[in-house]
Design a protein around this motif. Structure first.
Motif, short mmCIF file in Angstrom:
data_model
loop_
_atom_site.label_atom_id
_atom_site.label_comp_id
_atom_site.label_asym_id
_atom_site.label_seq_id
_atom_site.Cartn_x
_atom_site.Cartn_y
_atom_site.Cartn_z
N ASP A 84 42.62 32.20 41.47
CA ASP A 84 41.44 32.75 42.14
C ASP A 84 41.82 33.89 43.08
N ALA A 85 42.93 33.75 43.78
CA ALA A 85 43.37 34.80 44.69
C ALA A 85 43.63 36.10 43.94
N MET A 86 44.26 35.99 42.77
CA MET A 86 44.54 37.20 41.99
C MET A 86 43.25 37.82 41.46
N ASP A 87 42.28 36.99 41.05
CA ASP A 87 40.99 37.52 40.61
C ASP A 87 40.31 38.28 41.75
N LEU A 88 40.35 37.71 42.94
CA LEU A 88 39.74 38.36 44.11
C LEU A 88 40.49 39.64 44.47
N LEU A 89 41.79 39.62 44.34
CA LEU A 89 42.59 40.82 44.61
C LEU A 89 42.20 41.95 43.67
N TYR A 90 42.10 41.64 42.38
CA TYR A 90 41.78 42.67 41.39
C TYR A 90 40.34 43.18 41.51
N SER A 91 39.49 42.43 42.19
CA SER A 91 38.11 42.88 42.39
C SER A 91 38.04 44.08 43.34
N GLU A 92 39.10 44.26 44.14
CA GLU A 92 39.19 45.36 45.09
C GLU A 92 38.04 45.37 46.09
N ARG A 93 37.57 44.20 46.45
CA ARG A 93 36.46 44.09 47.39
C ARG A 93 36.91 43.66 48.78
N PHE A 94 38.21 43.37 48.94
CA PHE A 94 38.67 42.79 50.20
C PHE A 94 39.76 43.63 50.85
N ASP A 95 39.86 43.47 52.17
CA ASP A 95 40.90 44.15 52.95
C ASP A 95 42.09 43.24 53.23
N GLY A 96 41.87 41.94 53.10
CA GLY A 96 42.95 41.01 53.39
C GLY A 96 42.62 39.59 52.98
N PHE A 97 43.64 38.75 53.04
CA PHE A 97 43.51 37.35 52.65
C PHE A 97 44.04 36.45 53.76
N CYS A 98 43.40 35.30 53.89
CA CYS A 98 43.88 34.24 54.77
C CYS A 98 44.26 33.06 53.88
N ILE A 99 45.53 32.73 53.85
CA ILE A 99 46.02 31.63 53.01
C ILE A 99 46.37 30.46 53.92
N VAL A 100 45.67 29.36 53.73
CA VAL A 100 45.84 28.20 54.61
C VAL A 100 46.57 27.10 53.86
N SER A 101 47.86 26.97 54.14
CA SER A 101 48.69 25.97 53.48
C SER A 101 50.05 25.93 54.16
N SER A 102 50.74 24.80 54.03
CA SER A 102 52.11 24.69 54.52
C SER A 102 53.09 24.64 53.35
N ASP A 103 52.63 25.09 52.19
CA ASP A 103 53.38 24.97 50.95
C ASP A 103 54.08 26.28 50.60
N SER A 104 55.36 26.20 50.32
CA SER A 104 56.14 27.40 49.98
C SER A 104 55.73 28.00 48.64
N ASP A 105 54.94 27.27 47.83
CA ASP A 105 54.52 27.78 46.53
C ASP A 105 53.70 29.07 46.65
N PHE A 106 53.18 29.35 47.84
CA PHE A 106 52.34 30.53 48.01
C PHE A 106 53.12 31.74 48.52
N THR A 107 54.43 31.62 48.58
CA THR A 107 55.26 32.72 49.06
C THR A 107 55.09 33.96 48.20
N ARG A 108 55.22 33.81 46.90
CA ARG A 108 55.11 34.96 45.99
C ARG A 108 53.70 35.54 46.00
N LEU A 109 52.69 34.69 46.14
CA LEU A 109 51.31 35.18 46.20
C LEU A 109 51.14 36.09 47.42
N ALA A 110 51.63 35.65 48.57
CA ALA A 110 51.52 36.47 49.78
C ALA A 110 52.23 37.81 49.60
N SER A 111 53.42 37.77 49.00
CA SER A 111 54.17 39.00 48.77
C SER A 111 53.42 39.94 47.83
N ARG A 112 52.83 39.37 46.78
CA ARG A 112 52.10 40.19 45.78
C ARG A 112 50.88 40.86 46.41
N ILE A 113 50.16 40.14 47.25
CA ILE A 113 48.99 40.71 47.90
C ILE A 113 49.40 41.85 48.83
#
Length: 244
Positions: A84-113
């Motif tokens: 979902d985050a990547m779909d929202l990113l590609y929509s080009e409608r946002f200036d930023g993301f807030c990712i709420v988690s304590s999980d390292s699995d989202f490290t690459r997602l944060a870097s990609r954004i």
């Protein structure tokens, strides 16, 4: 780092790695950085352990996204959130993301954004792995956001001067930031110091030490000179390292 409260933000919450006690503080914190145009929370809502979230979702108009656990663990939830985050990113409608988690699995997602030029605000518990913390532009530990009604999530109490002075990393970071922000007389505008600290340490936050503002933390340490200066109709705080 963007810090415009007109920024359009997408808030994505990993329900398996966040507690309902943080929701009021979380959304208040998000409002400092922009407007939450999307608020989604991911988890298996047939599971009893997520029942505590249901009232909070209704009160704050957060959209629950159902993700069944096809296998043991929470990887299915993480995957759905990342897609979902990547779909929202590609929509080009946002200036930023807030990712709420304590999980390292989202490290690459944060870097990609961030690679796409958008700002990433991370929110997680103190146990959050450092790679995910560092991958965000700004990382806020949720212990400082939690409702005081939940003793397990109570905000940090102010650390004493002795405790603060024994924190070598904190003192080194402050002295370095003051030095780099200072003028020829050694005085530095506190706003400039805070900006440098945030750029160098994504998880720097005076609230982690029990102080609501950086000025309070500086005063609490007691090793720096502080003065207020009048500039027009506004007062500005300046700080410098105290002569030994």
């Amino acid at each position: 780092m963007a810090n415009d409260n007109t920024d359009k933000l997408a808030v994505l919450v990993d329900a398996d790695n966040a507690r309902p006690a943080i929701v009021d503080g979380l959304l208040a914190e998000v409002a400092k950085y922009g407007t939450a145009h999307v608020k989604r929370i991911y988890g298996d809502w047939t599971s009893p352990h997520l029942n505590g979230w249901k009232t909070a979702l209704l009160e704050h108009s957060i959209q629950p996204i159902q993700q069944f656990a096809y296998t043991s663990g929470k990887n299915a939830t993480d995957s759905a959130m990342i897609i979902d985050a990547m779909d929202l990113l590609y929509s080009e409608r946002f200036d930023g993301f807030c990712i709420v988690s304590s999980d390292s699995d989202f490290t690459r997602l944060a870097s990609r954004i961030r690679e796409a030029g958008l700002v990433v605000y991370g929110f997680g518990e103190l146990k959050t792995p450092k790679p995910f913390v560092s991958a965000c532009d700004k990382f806020i530990y949720t212990e400082v956001l939690a409702s005081t009604e939940d003793e397990d999530d109570a905000p940090t109490t102010p650390k004493t001067a002795k405790e603060l002075r024994s924190d070598t990393k904190l003192l080194n970071n402050l002295r370095s930031a003051i030095k780099d922000a200072s003028d020829e007389s050694g005085w530095a505008a506190l706003g400039g110091v805070g900006s440098i600290l945030n750029k160098r340490n994504s998880d720097f936050d005076s609230r982690n030490y029990g102080y609501s503002k950086l000025s309070g933390l500086i005063h609490g340490i007691g090793l720096f000179d502080v003065e207020e200066r009048q500039h027009g109709n506004a007062k500005h705080v300046y700080v410098r390292a105290r002569a030994k």
